[in-house]
Design an enzyme around this catalytic site. Structure first.
Site, PDB file in Angstrom:
ATOM      1  N   LYS A   1      21.581  53.099  42.193  1.00 29.57           N
ATOM      2  CA  LYS A   1      22.548  52.568  43.159  1.00 29.57           C
ATOM      3  C   LYS A   1      21.827  52.105  44.410  1.00 29.57           C
ATOM      4  O   LYS A   1      20.814  52.692  44.805  1.00 29.57           O
ATOM      5  CB  LYS A   1      23.583  53.633  43.507  1.00 29.57           C
ATOM      6  CG  LYS A   1      22.975  54.857  44.136  1.00 29.57           C
ATOM      7  CD  LYS A   1      24.026  55.852  44.595  1.00 29.57           C
ATOM      8  CE  LYS A   1      23.353  57.165  44.945  1.00 29.57           C
ATOM      9  NZ  LYS A   1      24.212  58.216  45.359  1.00 29.57           N
TER      10      LYS A   1
ATOM     11  N   GLU B   1      35.799  53.294  37.279  1.00 34.41           N
ATOM     12  CA  GLU B   1      36.039  53.689  38.663  1.00 34.41           C
ATOM     13  C   GLU B   1      37.461  53.239  38.992  1.00 34.41           C
ATOM     14  O   GLU B   1      37.791  52.062  38.854  1.00 34.41           O
ATOM     15  CB  GLU B   1      35.013  53.001  39.575  1.00 34.41           C
ATOM     16  CG  GLU B   1      35.072  53.432  41.007  1.00 34.41           C
ATOM     17  CD  GLU B   1      34.301  54.744  41.293  1.00 34.41           C
ATOM     18  OE1 GLU B   1      33.769  55.368  40.340  1.00 34.41           O
ATOM     19  OE2 GLU B   1      34.257  55.144  42.458  1.00 34.41           O
TER      20      GLU B   1
ATOM     21  N   ARG C   1      35.599  58.373  39.866  1.00 34.03           N
ATOM     22  CA  ARG C   1      35.144  58.192  38.496  1.00 34.03           C
ATOM     23  C   ARG C   1      36.159  58.772  37.539  1.00 34.03           C
ATOM     24  O   ARG C   1      36.565  59.928  37.683  1.00 34.03           O
ATOM     25  CB  ARG C   1      33.821  58.953  38.357  1.00 34.03           C
ATOM     26  CG  ARG C   1      33.105  58.783  37.035  1.00 34.03           C
ATOM     27  CD  ARG C   1      32.196  57.610  37.117  1.00 34.03           C
ATOM     28  NE  ARG C   1      31.362  57.447  35.960  1.00 34.03           N
ATOM     29  CZ  ARG C   1      30.051  57.629  35.954  1.00 34.03           C
ATOM     30  NH1 ARG C   1      29.427  58.059  37.045  1.00 34.03           N
ATOM     31  NH2 ARG C   1      29.348  57.383  34.873  1.00 34.03           N
TER      32      ARG C   1
ATOM     33  N   ARG D   1      34.852  63.448  37.027  1.00 35.91           N
ATOM     34  CA  ARG D   1      33.479  63.808  36.689  1.00 35.91           C
ATOM     35  C   ARG D   1      33.252  65.305  36.794  1.00 35.91           C
ATOM     36  O   ARG D   1      32.246  65.811  36.345  1.00 35.91           O
ATOM     37  CB  ARG D   1      32.490  63.034  37.550  1.00 35.91           C
ATOM     38  CG  ARG D   1      32.729  63.185  39.006  1.00 35.91           C
ATOM     39  CD  ARG D   1      31.755  62.379  39.786  1.00 35.91           C
ATOM     40  NE  ARG D   1      30.565  63.165  40.055  1.00 35.91           N
ATOM     41  CZ  ARG D   1      29.540  62.725  40.762  1.00 35.91           C
ATOM     42  NH1 ARG D   1      29.557  61.500  41.224  1.00 35.91           N
ATOM     43  NH2 ARG D   1      28.516  63.472  41.002  1.00 35.91           N
TER      44      ARG D   1
ATOM     45  N   PHE E   1      33.554  50.102  33.410  1.00 33.88           N
ATOM     46  CA  PHE E   1      32.168  49.626  33.381  1.00 33.88           C
ATOM     47  C   PHE E   1      31.350  50.112  32.194  1.00 33.88           C
ATOM     48  O   PHE E   1      30.187  49.747  32.056  1.00 33.88           O
ATOM     49  CB  PHE E   1      31.442  49.915  34.705  1.00 33.88           C
ATOM     50  CG  PHE E   1      31.447  51.364  35.131  1.00 33.88           C
ATOM     51  CD1 PHE E   1      30.606  52.273  34.520  1.00 33.88           C
ATOM     52  CD2 PHE E   1      32.296  51.788  36.132  1.00 33.88           C
ATOM     53  CE1 PHE E   1      30.611  53.600  34.922  1.00 33.88           C
ATOM     54  CE2 PHE E   1      32.295  53.113  36.542  1.00 33.88           C
ATOM     55  CZ  PHE E   1      31.446  54.020  35.927  1.00 33.88           C
TER      56      PHE E   1
ATOM     57  N   LYS F   1      29.546  48.206  43.247  1.00 34.27           N
ATOM     58  CA  LYS F   1      29.790  49.650  43.286  1.00 34.27           C
ATOM     59  C   LYS F   1      31.123  49.849  43.994  1.00 34.27           C
ATOM     60  O   LYS F   1      31.233  49.676  45.199  1.00 34.27           O
ATOM     61  CB  LYS F   1      28.665  50.374  44.040  1.00 34.27           C
ATOM     62  CG  LYS F   1      28.829  51.888  44.036  1.00 34.27           C
ATOM     63  CD  LYS F   1      27.660  52.563  44.747  1.00 34.27           C
ATOM     64  CE  LYS F   1      27.614  54.064  44.521  1.00 34.27           C
ATOM     65  NZ  LYS F   1      28.795  54.798  44.908  1.00 34.27           N
TER      66      LYS F   1
HETATM   67  P1  ATP Z   1      28.500  57.930  47.106  1.00 33.15           P
HETATM   68  O1  ATP Z   1      28.137  59.354  47.419  1.00 33.15           O
HETATM   69  O2  ATP Z   1      27.332  57.001  47.104  1.00 33.15           O
HETATM   70  O3  ATP Z   1      29.691  57.437  47.847  1.00 33.15           O
HETATM   71  P2  ATP Z   1      29.357  58.986  44.731  1.00 33.15           P
HETATM   72  O4  ATP Z   1      29.133  60.276  45.414  1.00 33.15           O
HETATM   73  O5  ATP Z   1      30.691  58.742  44.162  1.00 33.15           O
HETATM   74  O6  ATP Z   1      28.985  57.827  45.636  1.00 33.15           O
HETATM   75  P3  ATP Z   1      26.941  58.246  43.505  1.00 33.15           P
HETATM   76  O7  ATP Z   1      26.090  59.060  42.621  1.00 33.15           O
HETATM   77  O8  ATP Z   1      26.400  57.947  44.840  1.00 33.15           O
HETATM   78  O9  ATP Z   1      28.329  58.941  43.560  1.00 33.15           O
HETATM   79  O10 ATP Z   1      27.285  56.855  42.857  1.00 33.15           O
HETATM   80  C1  ATP Z   1      27.700  56.783  41.544  1.00 33.15           C
HETATM   81  C2  ATP Z   1      29.172  56.570  41.439  1.00 33.15           C
HETATM   82  O11 ATP Z   1      29.529  55.248  41.733  1.00 33.15           O
HETATM   83  C3  ATP Z   1      29.638  56.745  40.037  1.00 33.15           C
HETATM   84  O12 ATP Z   1      29.820  58.097  39.729  1.00 33.15           O
HETATM   85  C4  ATP Z   1      30.929  55.984  40.020  1.00 33.15           C
HETATM   86  O13 ATP Z   1      31.973  56.843  40.395  1.00 33.15           O
HETATM   87  C5  ATP Z   1      30.760  54.949  41.095  1.00 33.15           C
HETATM   88  N1  ATP Z   1      30.745  53.555  40.631  1.00 33.15           N
HETATM   89  C6  ATP Z   1      31.385  52.545  41.268  1.00 33.15           C
HETATM   90  N2  ATP Z   1      31.186  51.387  40.650  1.00 33.15           N
HETATM   91  C7  ATP Z   1      30.393  51.624  39.574  1.00 33.15           C
HETATM   92  C8  ATP Z   1      29.839  50.799  38.553  1.00 33.15           C
HETATM   93  N3  ATP Z   1      30.049  49.488  38.499  1.00 33.15           N
HETATM   94  N4  ATP Z   1      29.061  51.395  37.605  1.00 33.15           N
HETATM   95  C9  ATP Z   1      28.824  52.729  37.651  1.00 33.15           C
HETATM   96  N5  ATP Z   1      29.327  53.551  38.597  1.00 33.15           N
HETATM   97  C10 ATP Z   1      30.109  53.013  39.563  1.00 33.15           C
END
Ligand code: ATP
Length: 575
Positions: A431, A308, A263, A278, A349, A258
């Site tokens: 996640k 990402e 994104r 996004r 990804f 991750k």
């Molecule tokens: P966090 O709040 O956990 O820091 P976030 O707010 O960006 O993350 P989450 O829903 O928690 O969003 O986690 C999903 C996000 O992780 C995705 O929207 C994407 O941006 C990111 N991401 C990083 N690596 C990957 C991956 N290998 N596959 C999918 N998403 C990934």
């Protein structure tokens, strides 16, 4: 019957009915009745009005004039001084209600005002959104006044609420989708609600879905994604360990790093490459380096990749946290300089569309194969995300630990057989991260600091969402940087962002329009009477300003309730 003869008052009726209930099913019936009427005597684009918009959801433009401008327009329309309106506003606190009050008292004098048509309101609102440049304030005021001059009290209220971006009638996308199914496929709800949802995911445009639903199943099934247009992305749910991840995603499953960047949906259509966040913002101009990387290293004429994009330190090549790259999203000038200071790497990804074929219904394992075929890996420029496929818990744990050691945020676990679907759906991807409590929240108020921080807004009231309103969950005053040299968002920058959003001021405290999303970490939550949510965050700290996130992405009140229940459960286990 001729089209476009619907009155705005008929839409206002729907708003009022929606406001009179919080029950989802009742809202669905109200909407469904309206949609049937819209089919008979309306224009499909008026469906946007139900969500307080005048454009489809994929369009990044939204209405949202400042309260100041709304007050000016009310003053002009009803011939009342701005001072007088401000005085009333301080008492009433709701500009929509204020417009209603003035329109009602004016009505007695002018019995000859014209009835407002839905089309007229729609077009003027649209123009308010579109006029820009010199003299645009005057232009906007004229457009609004033209409407208010002919509006009843209730109409004036909703016109103003729509304009300031706070319609607040509680129409969630899901309810509107179900209302379409209910209106046009009443006998086949089970099957069709999924199809309507799919169609909406492809189009991100309720008018398109509505028009096709009227024509029938076949037309609905033909809706496809459009390359080059922003769209919603697939989102994960959170799990607390590998076991839970395996249970949700099935085994074997794919596990990936991750990455801590932002994104980006990368679209290519012939020569044109466009990048969307996004929250559907177009960031192509800010990232010419990414455009070049894609042009040179990804095969294919037409595609949509999900990725990402991560910033790194040019000297040490070490990854930078999100805060750094957020500078690049925000910045509209000196792009070349910033490109050198914060170079980025694309971690692709997923692939949703490739050379004429929509791949969203293909299983992830097939999409991944295509991804691997079309991308040429170039160190620190582009790669396919690091991945293993396993059903072994130990192997998964080791991969997780390695990811954390490398400085990644955690891992993503993905169902190999799943299609690509927008939104948060259990089962497609999850996640897993080390436990840091964090949430994205919106700033709804702030307080001026004192001493050397005088004149700067230095503590912030943050809120989660609940339906389409916002409920406060705490006050946070740490996390931002004092100086620009430290990197990250400074108090000064935050003050600049918040000032134009101020709705009212009392002493040192200001209330602001909910717009600025921040990531907040905290130790835990507690029950608290101080905030309208009933909860408060303990030791909150802002870790980043998130210009890439939309209001709909912030934490929901239900997450607080869930976390509270989980805490109670944990306590009863341990105690
Ligand atoms: P966090 O709040 O956990 O820091 P976030 O707010 O960006 O993350 P989450 O829903 O928690 O969003 O986690 C999903 C996000 O992780 C995705 O929207 C994407 O941006 C990111 N991401 C990083 N690596 C990957 C991956 N290998 N596959 C999918 N998403 C990934």
């Amino acid at each position: 019957m001729s089209k476009r003869e619907m009155l705005y008052s008929e839409i206002v009726d729907v708003y009022e009915k929606l406001n009179s209930t919080t029950k989802r099913l009742e809202k669905e019936t109200i909407l469904s009745d309206f949609l049937k009427k819209l089919k008979e005597k309306g224009d499909s684009k008026w469906i946007y009005l139900l969500k307080g918009r005048v454009t489809p959801d994929y369009d990044e433009k939204i209405l949202g004039i400042s309260s100041k401008l709304a007050i000016k327009a009310i003053a002009t329309s009803f011939g009342i001084s701005e001072d007088e309106i401000m005085k009333r506003y301080r008492k009433v606190g709701d500009i929509g209600a204020l417009a209603e009050e003035f329109a009602n008292s004016k009505k007695q004098q002018s019995l000859f005002s014209k009835k407002l048509g839905a089309e007229k309101v729609f077009l003027n609102l649209r123009k308010v959104m579109d006029v820009g440049g010199k003299g645009s304030v005057r232009g906007k005021i004229d457009l609004v006044s033209e409407l208010l001059g002919n509006a009843s009290g209730k109409e004036a209220k909703y016109i103003i609420r729509t304009l300031i971006g706070q319609l607040r009638v509680g129409v969630a996308d899901g309810t509107l989708r179900d209302a379409i199914t209910d209106a046009f496929f009443p006998g086949e709800k089970g099957e069709m609600s999924k199809k309507v949802e799919l169609a909406y995911d492809m189009a991100n445009d309720f008018a398109v879905v509505f028009d096709s639903a009227i024509k029938g199943k076949k037309a609905l099934g033909k809706i496809n994604i459009v390359v080059g247009r922003p769209m919603n992305v697939m989102l994960p749910v959170k799990v607390t360990d590998i076991k839970e991840a395996f249970r949700i995603c099935g085994t074997p499953c794919a596990i990936e790093h991750k990455y801590d960047g932002f994104r980006v949906l990368i679209n290519k259509k012939g020569k044109d490459i466009s990048l969307f966040t996004r929250r559907l913002d177009n960031v192509t101009k800010q990232f010419p380096d990414v455009v070049k990387i894609i042009r040179e290293n990804v095969k294919g004429n037409e595609f949509i990749l999900d990725s990402e994009v991560v910033g790194y330190e040019p000297k040490t090549k070490k990854q930078k946290p999100f805060e750094a790259i957020s500078q690049r999203i925000k910045r509209k000038y000196d792009i070349e300089k910033l490109e050198k200071e914060i170079p980025v790497e694309v971690n692709a990804f997923d692939v949703l569309y490739y050379d004429g074929k929509n791949l969203m219904n293909e299983p992830f394992r097939e999409r991944r194969k295509i991804l691997e075929k079309i991308i040429k890996t170039i160190k620190l420029k582009i790669r396919v995300s690091e991945q293993i496929v396993t059903e072994d818990e130990k192997e998964a744990e080791e991969f997780y630990e390695k990811a954390i050691k490398l400085g990644e945020e955690g891992i993503m676990i993905k169902n190999l057989e799943a299609p690509y679907r927008q939104g948060r759906r259990v089962g497609f991807m999850v996640k897993l991260k080390p436990v840091v409590n964090d949430m994205d929240l919106v700033i709804t108020g702030a307080e001026y600091g004192s001493g050397k921080r005088g004149g700067l807004l230095t503590s912030y009231i943050v809120a989660c969402k609940s339906g389409d309103s916002y409920q406060e969950v705490g006050k946070v005053s740490s996390g931002l940087k004092e100086l620009e040299q430290e990197g990250g968002t400074t108090y000064e920058e935050m003050t600049k962002l918040l000032k134009p959003l101020i709705e009212n001021e009392k002493g040192k405290v200001v209330r602001v329009k909910p717009k600025i999303v921040v990531a907040v970490t905290y130790q835990n939550i507690q029950k608290s009477p101080s905030y309208d949510s009933g909860f408060a965050l303990r030791f909150p700290r802002i870790t980043a300003y998130r210009p890439d996130k939309a209001l709909k992405d912030i934490a929901d009140l239900s997450e607080f309730t869930k976390e509270w229940n989980r805490m109670l459960k944990d306590e009863s286990h341990t105690g």
